[in-house]
Enzyme design. Structure first.
Site, PDB file in Angstrom:
ATOM      1  N   SER A 238     -25.865  30.635  13.432  1.00 30.42           N
ATOM      2  CA  SER A 238     -24.714  30.359  14.252  1.00 30.42           C
ATOM      3  C   SER A 238     -23.380  30.408  13.513  1.00 30.42           C
ATOM      4  O   SER A 238     -22.334  30.454  14.173  1.00 30.42           O
ATOM      5  CB  SER A 238     -24.870  28.982  14.884  1.00 30.42           C
ATOM      6  OG  SER A 238     -24.908  27.982  13.888  1.00 30.42           O
TER       7      SER A 238
ATOM      8  N   SER B 171     -28.721  28.872   9.972  1.00 28.40           N
ATOM      9  CA  SER B 171     -27.386  29.298  10.420  1.00 28.40           C
ATOM     10  C   SER B 171     -26.375  29.615   9.341  1.00 28.40           C
ATOM     11  O   SER B 171     -25.296  30.118   9.650  1.00 28.40           O
ATOM     12  CB  SER B 171     -26.790  28.245  11.348  1.00 28.40           C
ATOM     13  OG  SER B 171     -27.314  28.416  12.629  1.00 28.40           O
TER      14      SER B 171
ATOM     15  N   LYS C  79     -16.191  26.405   9.683  1.00 27.66           N
ATOM     16  CA  LYS C  79     -16.914  26.501  10.951  1.00 27.66           C
ATOM     17  C   LYS C  79     -16.403  25.441  11.923  1.00 27.66           C
ATOM     18  O   LYS C  79     -16.115  24.301  11.508  1.00 27.66           O
ATOM     19  CB  LYS C  79     -18.415  26.316  10.679  1.00 27.66           C
ATOM     20  CG  LYS C  79     -19.312  26.568  11.870  1.00 27.66           C
ATOM     21  CD  LYS C  79     -20.785  26.468  11.453  1.00 27.66           C
ATOM     22  CE  LYS C  79     -21.736  26.732  12.594  1.00 27.66           C
ATOM     23  NZ  LYS C  79     -23.157  26.630  12.202  1.00 27.66           N
TER      24      LYS C  79
HETATM   25  N1  GLN Z   1     -30.666  30.035  14.937  1.00 27.80           N
HETATM   26  C1  GLN Z   1     -31.299  28.755  14.842  1.00 27.80           C
HETATM   27  C2  GLN Z   1     -31.221  28.055  16.163  1.00 27.80           C
HETATM   28  O1  GLN Z   1     -30.806  28.660  17.080  1.00 27.80           O
HETATM   29  C3  GLN Z   1     -30.645  27.966  13.745  1.00 27.80           C
HETATM   30  C4  GLN Z   1     -29.419  27.276  14.147  1.00 27.80           C
HETATM   31  C5  GLN Z   1     -28.758  26.577  13.035  1.00 27.80           C
HETATM   32  O2  GLN Z   1     -29.184  26.647  11.891  1.00 27.80           O
HETATM   33  N2  GLN Z   1     -27.716  25.838  13.362  1.00 27.80           N
HETATM   34  O3  GLN Z   1     -31.582  26.930  16.287  1.00 27.80           O
END
Ligand code: GLN
Length: 487
Positions: free
Chosen positions: A155, A179, A80
Site C-alpha cells: 500500500s 506494504s 505515507k
Molecule cells: N497488501 C497487503 C494487504 O492488503 C499488505 C498491506 C500492508 O502491508 N499494509 O493487506
C-alpha cells in the site's frame, strides 16, 4: 550530464553538505521541481512546498559545524499518509479522514525532526493501508514511474514512486503484510520492514496492530540503515517497542544464505525467478554459502494473515464512527438516530476493500466462529514462527523473491481480491513472525520486447527479499549493500 540534486542518496547529500557543494534550500527546490514535473504520477496527496523551503532556509542558517551534521540534517522526505505530522492533514487515503489533522508527531517523525529531516508532503496509499497496488486510495491511483500503465505496488505506492522518481531523497512507509517491500520491489527501490517492536507505532494510523511497522524506502541499503538508526528504539508511547538492536551479530564476512524451496514454487513468474536466482548466484560467487531450506508452514501464511489481519482491522476501525474523528454523514435530518449516524458515516466514508475486511474480521471474531477461524489462525501463526526459528538454526539469512510477478497493469486484479492478495504471498509470513525483511532491486524485465530480453524500451524492476532473524537488521543491510556493489 549533471546529476540533479534530487537524484542523490542520503549519504551523498550528507557528503555534499559537509563539503558545502550546495545548500539545503537548493536541494529542496530541486525535489519540488521533480514533484512538479512528475505530477501525473500522483505520488503525493499533498505537497508542503512553502513550509519545506522555509524549513530548508532555516536549517541552512542554523548550520554551523559542517563536520558534525546530525544524520538527517536537511534530508527531504516523503511520508505515507497514515503517519502523523503535527498540524498536517493525515487521511490514510480515506474519505472518512479526508480533513483530519494530526494533533501530534508520530514518534518516528519526532525523532527525524530532531535530527533535521524536512518533510515534503504526504504520499498516496491504499485506503487504511489495505491493498497491493494503491488502487484502493479513495482519491486517485498512483502510477509506476517506470511504466505509468502499471501500478506502483501498495500500500505504500506513493512513497515508493516518490523515491523511484527522485521526488524526495527518501520516504517513510508502513508494512503490515508487505506494504513497504512489495512497492519497493515494483518501483525498484530499497524498502525495509523492521523487526516488530523496533520502530514505535505511536502516531501510525493502526491497521493490524500486531503486524504494523513503520520503515524506510530509500535508494540504497546504506540509506535505509541511516533512517532506521534514527527512528528505531524504545518508546514509552508504544509498549511493544524494545531497546535498539540488543544483540546485533553479523556473521564473519560470509553468510549462509537459505533459499526456501516454497518461495520458488508454483506461481512464481519465470523471469522473476531467473533474476532472483542470478542475484543469488552472484552472492555465491562472492563466497557466501547457499543452502536450500524448507518453510513447510509458509503455504498457510496468506490464509492465516487474511484471518488475523481483518480481525484486528475490524477492532481498530471501530473508532471511526462519525463522532470522534473526521467525516460525519451528510444525513442531517432530526430523526437520524445515533446508530444511523454510525452506520451512514461508515457506509459513506469507507471504501469497498475496507468494508470487506471489517466484515471478514467481525465474522471471524464472532461467537461460534472465533475458535474455528481466529484461534486456529493464531496457532498457525505460532507454527510459522517456529518454521523460521528452525531455519535460522541452519542459516544466517533467508533470500527469495519479494513478489511473484513484476508490477501489473491497472485494473488487472481489482475485480478479484484473491488475485490481489497473492501479490503478498512471500511477504506476509515475515509480519506474522515479526521478522525484519528488506527488498531491493535485483534486475529488470522488458515486457514489451519479449519478457526478459534486454532492449531499449519500458522496463520493470524485480525485487529480491532478504529476511534476517529477529533484531538482526544489520544482516540485511550488510548483504544488500554487498549485492548492490556487484549488480
Ligand atoms: N497488501 C497487503 C494487504 O492488503 C499488505 C498491506 C500492508 O502491508 N499494509 O493487506
Amino acid at each position: 550530464m549533471r546529476m540533479e540534486l534530487c537524484e542523490l542518496t542520503i549519504k551523498q547529500v550528507q557528503d555534499g553538505l559537509r563539503s558545502k557543494k550546495f545548500s539545503i534550500a537548493e536541494l529542496v527546490s530541486d525535489c519540488l521541481k521533480a514533484i512538479d514535473k512528475n505530477k501525473e504520477l500522483n505520488a503525493y496527496l499533498e505537497v508542503y512546498g512553502e513550509d519545506a523551503l522555509n524549513e530548508a532556509k532555516r536549517l541552512d542558517g542554523a548550520t554551523s559545524d559542517f563536520n558534525e551534521l546530525p544524520p538527517l540534517w536537511g534530508i527531504p522526505f516523503a511520508v505515507k499518509d497514515n503517519i502523523f505530522i503535527e498540524g498536517k492533514r493525515v487521511s490514510a487515503a480515506s474519505k472518512i479522514l479526508e480533513n483530519y489533522e494530526a494533533s501530534y508527531d508520530a514518534t518516528a517523525i519526532a525523532r527525524m525532526k530532531k535530527t533535521g529531516a524536512i518533510f515534503l508532503g504526504r504520499t498516496n496509499m491504499d485506503e487504511f493501508a489495505m491493498g497491493s497496488s494503491t488502487e484502493n486510495s479513495a482519491f486517485k491511483p498512483t502510477k509506476n514511474p517506470h511504466d505509468p500503465s502499471c501500478v506502483p505496488g501498495g500500500s505504500s505506492g506513493g512513497s515508493a514512486a516518490a523515491v523511484a522518481a527522485n521526488m524526495c531523497i527518501s520516504a517513510l512507509g508502513s508494512d503490515t503484510g508487505g506494504s513497504i517491500r512489495q512497492p519497493a520491489s515494483f518501483c525498484g527501490v530499497v524498502g525495509l520492514k523492521p523487526t516488530y517492536g523496533m520502530v514505535s507505532r505511536s502516531g501510525l494510523i493502526a491497521m493490524a496492530s500486531s503486524l504494523d511497522q513503520i520503515g524506510p524506502l530509500t535508494k540504497t541499503a546504506e540509506d535505509a540503515k541511516i533512517v532506521f538508526d534514527v527512528i528505531k528504539g524504545k518508546d514509552p508511547l508504544d509498549s511493544t517497542t524494545v531497546e535498539s538492536n540488543p544483540k546485533s551479530q553479523i556473521p564473519n564476512l560470509k553468510f549462509k544464505i537459505g533459499l526456501p524451496k516454497e518461495y520458488f514454487g508454483q506461481g512464481l513468474d519465470s523471469d522473476v525467478e531467473k533474476i532472483v536466482r542470478d542475484a543469488i548466484k552472484k552472492l555465491q560467487d562472492l563466497g557466501h554459502e547457499i543452502k536450500e531450506i524448507s518453510l513447510p508452514i509458509s503455504e498457510y501464511a496468506l490464509a492465516a494473515y487474511y484471518i488475523i489481519m481483518p480481525a484486528e482491522v475490524s477492532a481498530n476501525l471501530a473508532r471511526f464512527d462519525g463522532i470522534r474523528y473526521g467525516l460525519v454523514t451528510s444525513d442531517k435530518r432530526q430523526e437520524t438516530s445515533l446508530y444511523d449516524i454510525y452506520a451512514k458515516t461508515r457506509a459513506e466514508g469507507f471504501g469497498d476493500e475496507v468494508k470487506r475486511r471489517i466484515m471478514l474480521g467481525t465474522y471471524t471474531l464472532s461467537a461460534g466462529y472465533y475458535d474455528a477461524y481466529y484461534l486456529k489462525a493464531q496457532k498457525v501463526r505460532r507454527l510459522i514462527k517456529e518454521d523460521f526459528e528452525k531455519a535460522f538454526k541452519e542459516v544466517d539469512i533467508i533470500a527469495g523473491p519479494t513478489s511473484p510477478t513484476p508490477a501489473f497493469k491497472f485494473g488487472e486484479r481489482t475485480d478479484d481480491p484473491l488475485k490481489m492478495y497473492l501479490a503478498d504471498i512471500y511477504t506476509v509470513a515475515v509480519n506474522l513472525a515479526g521478522l525484519p525483511g528488506l527488498s531491493m532491486n535485483a534486475g529488470w524485465v522488458y515486457p514489451e520486447h519479449g519478457r526478459g530480453v534486454e532492449q531499449e524500451g519500458k522496463k520493470l524492476p524485480v525485487g529480491i527479499q532478504f529476511i534476517a532473524p529477529w533484531f538482526q537488521e544489520d544482516r540485511v543491510f550488510n548483504i544488500a549493500a554487498q549485492l548492490e556493489k556487484i549488480l
